[in-house]
Design a protein around this motif. Structure first.
Motif, mmCIF file in Angstrom:
data_model
loop_
_atom_site.group_PDB
_atom_site.id
_atom_site.type_symbol
_atom_site.label_atom_id
_atom_site.label_comp_id
_atom_site.label_asym_id
_atom_site.label_seq_id
_atom_site.Cartn_x
_atom_site.Cartn_y
_atom_site.Cartn_z
ATOM 1 N N GLY A 41 0.820 -1.211 0.000
ATOM 2 C CA GLY A 41 0.000 0.000 0.000
ATOM 3 C C GLY A 41 0.844 1.246 0.000
ATOM 4 N N PHE A 90 -3.587 3.774 1.937
ATOM 5 C CA PHE A 90 -4.105 2.695 1.094
ATOM 6 C C PHE A 90 -3.470 1.388 1.523
ATOM 7 C CE2 PHE A 90 -3.457 -0.121 -2.614
ATOM 8 C CZ PHE A 90 -4.785 -0.444 -2.846
ATOM 9 N N GLU A 91 -4.313 0.401 1.819
ATOM 10 C CA GLU A 91 -3.861 -0.936 2.180
ATOM 11 C C GLU A 91 -4.499 -1.922 1.204
ATOM 12 O OE1 GLU A 91 -3.678 -1.455 6.766
ATOM 13 O OE2 GLU A 91 -5.268 0.008 6.386
ATOM 14 N N SER A 92 -3.683 -2.563 0.401
ATOM 15 C CA SER A 92 -4.236 -3.480 -0.595
ATOM 16 C C SER A 92 -4.885 -4.679 0.087
ATOM 17 C CB SER A 92 -3.126 -3.964 -1.536
ATOM 18 O OG SER A 92 -2.131 -4.661 -0.826
ATOM 19 N N VAL A 95 -7.834 -4.909 1.613
ATOM 20 C CA VAL A 95 -8.747 -4.741 2.749
ATOM 21 C C VAL A 95 -10.207 -4.693 2.311
ATOM 22 C CG1 VAL A 95 -7.015 -3.531 4.113
ATOM 23 C CG2 VAL A 95 -8.602 -2.208 2.704
ATOM 24 N N ALA A 96 -10.446 -4.559 1.024
ATOM 25 C CA ALA A 96 -11.807 -4.579 0.482
ATOM 26 C C ALA A 96 -11.736 -5.130 -0.932
ATOM 27 C CB ALA A 96 -12.403 -3.166 0.488
ATOM 28 N N SER A 97 -12.881 -5.376 -1.524
ATOM 29 C CA SER A 97 -12.908 -5.881 -2.892
ATOM 30 C C SER A 97 -12.291 -4.856 -3.831
ATOM 31 C CB SER A 97 -14.346 -6.168 -3.318
ATOM 32 O OG SER A 97 -15.082 -4.964 -3.413
ATOM 33 N N ASN A 141 -11.946 -0.778 -3.232
ATOM 34 C CA ASN A 141 -10.747 -0.491 -2.449
ATOM 35 C C ASN A 141 -9.993 0.689 -3.057
ATOM 36 O OD1 ASN A 141 -9.040 -0.912 -0.327
ATOM 37 N ND2 ASN A 141 -7.749 -2.394 -1.378
ATOM 38 N N ARG A 173 -7.814 5.774 1.571
ATOM 39 C CA ARG A 173 -8.782 6.310 2.522
ATOM 40 C C ARG A 173 -8.300 7.648 3.054
ATOM 41 N NH1 ARG A 173 -8.580 3.251 7.022
ATOM 42 N NH2 ARG A 173 -6.844 1.967 6.284
#
Length: 394
Positions: free
Chosen positions: A284, A299-301, A303-305, A309, A312
């Motif tokens: 991220g 941004f953290e790869s 963590v959501a679809s 994603n 944030r």
């Protein structure tokens, strides 16, 4: 039991006034309720300025005689905020006095000068700290925690910057800031000190300066009138040369293997004051810009679809460092700025004085930053990479 700490400040210019603001508001922190902060004296050779600052910030006294100030047993702790070339003269006297010392950055004009001062500080029993104020911004401190905790994975690329426009007007006075001899560096040191420290705060030590480009764009300026103060001080008809850099571009390598660029400009038209750090890692990235000090981006790869994603935007609040101690209304999203950073650093200094503990931004921290500056100056002159590791001690 209440601990009384009587405060004196040497230097009534912009930085000294920022320190005065910090002391005046330091008691906002609940855990400092057992400290009685007494605003004792402002010292500056310009007595009229010292009196004005003392009156505005609630200090009881103003003096022009710094020697008498240091001999005053009523003063327990001293902030020093003077032009760079005066630190080597004044800081040893403060250290010798036995008073606790909080110095504005940089503590010297060269790595060697800073190293000698660090040796003196290490040998004394008083608390000695240095004001790398941007570290105390809740957003930057939270970003540093996230990176160090692995939120973006292993960092491989870094970008740091400090853009300001205080020198963009060529009719601005030729103050000490434009003299390499008096300042130790132009944009590279005056604002670069903060950007270099912020990058090392987030990512870790810089080990090598791979490339350094320094440019002077405004090559001469009008000399200041007698008694002129600050960036907008009065000038004379006589002109003189600018002997340090307006713009500095560094390519660096960090201990952990990451590479980065640090860009610095004091003539960035339309950008009054922006310090930032961006770190890209294997998982991220994170971004902070002081121009929007009340937020940072992460941004953290994974963590959501993939469809939803992305980076944030995170507003600083009570869960972040320093926020509860400096925010006038400690609720998420109310925002904090650069003024609060000075409050937070003074609060930390006062805690260390009370507890007899070392500051996390001490003279060694300043030497680490100055080692990068020294390597950058050498790399610019030689046009070759210069290692920083060997420059950590004078």
């Amino acid at each position: 039991m209440t601990t009384t700490i009587r405060i004196g400040i040497i230097g009534a210019g912009m930085a000294g006034q920022a320190h005065a603001f910090g002391y005046r508001n330091a008691s906002m922190a609940r855990d400092l309720g057992d400290i009685d902060v007494q605003l004792h004296t402002i010292a500056d050779p310009n007595l009229e300025l010292a009196q004005s600052v003392a009156h505005r910030y609630g200090f009881a006294n103003a003096v022009a005689d710094i020697e008498a100030f240091l001999a005053n047993p009523e003063i327990d702790a001293v902030s020093v905020a003077l032009p760079n070339h005066l630190h080597a003269e004044v800081l040893p006297k403060v250290i010798a006095s036995g008073k606790h010392l909080f110095a504005e950055k940089p503590i010297g004009r060269t790595r060697e000068e800073a190293g000698r001062l660090a040796d003196l500080a290490e040998a004394c029993t008083a608390v000695t700290g240095v004001g790398f104020s941007f570290r105390r911004l809740p957003g930057l401190a939270a970003l540093a925690q996230a990176v160090q905790n692995g939120a973006v994975g292993k960092v491989h690329t870094v970008r740091a910057w400090y853009n300001a426009d205080y020198a963009v007007d060529p009719s601005g006075a030729l103050s000490w800031r434009y003299s390499q001899e008096q300042s130790g560096g132009g944009a590279l040191l005056d604002i670069g000190a903060h950007a270099i420290d912020a990058a090392q705060f987030v990512v870790g030590p810089v080990s090598r300066v791979l490339n350094s480009t320094l440019r002077t764009v405004i090559t001469e300026r009008p000399k200041p009138a007698a008694g002129a103060i600050g960036h907008g001080g009065a000038t004379t008809e006589e002109r003189g040369p600018v002997t340090n850099d307006d713009v500095a571009l560094l390519t660096v390598e960090f201990d952990g293997g990451a590479v980065g660029q640090i860009t610095l400009s004091r003539i960035a038209s339309g950008v009054p004051n922006s310090l930032g750090v961006e770190a890209f890692g294997s998982n991220g990235h994170a971004v902070f810009d002081s121009i929007s000090a009340g937020e940072f981006h992460l941004f953290e790869s994974g963590v959501a679809s993939a469809a939803f994603n992305g980076p944030r935007r995170i507003f600083t609040g009570p869960e972040h460092p320093y926020f509860n101690d400096v925010a006038a209304m400690p609720g998420a999203g109310v925002g904090t700025g650069y003024a609060e950073a000075f409050v937070a650093e003074i609060q930390e200094f006062l805690r260390c004085v009370r507890d007899g503990s070392p500051m996390d931004t001490n003279f060694k921290t300043a030497v680490s930053m100055m080692s990068v500056v020294g390597a950058a100056l050498e790399a610019a002159e030689s046009n070759t990479p210069v290692d920083v590791d060997s420059r950590q001690h004078a």
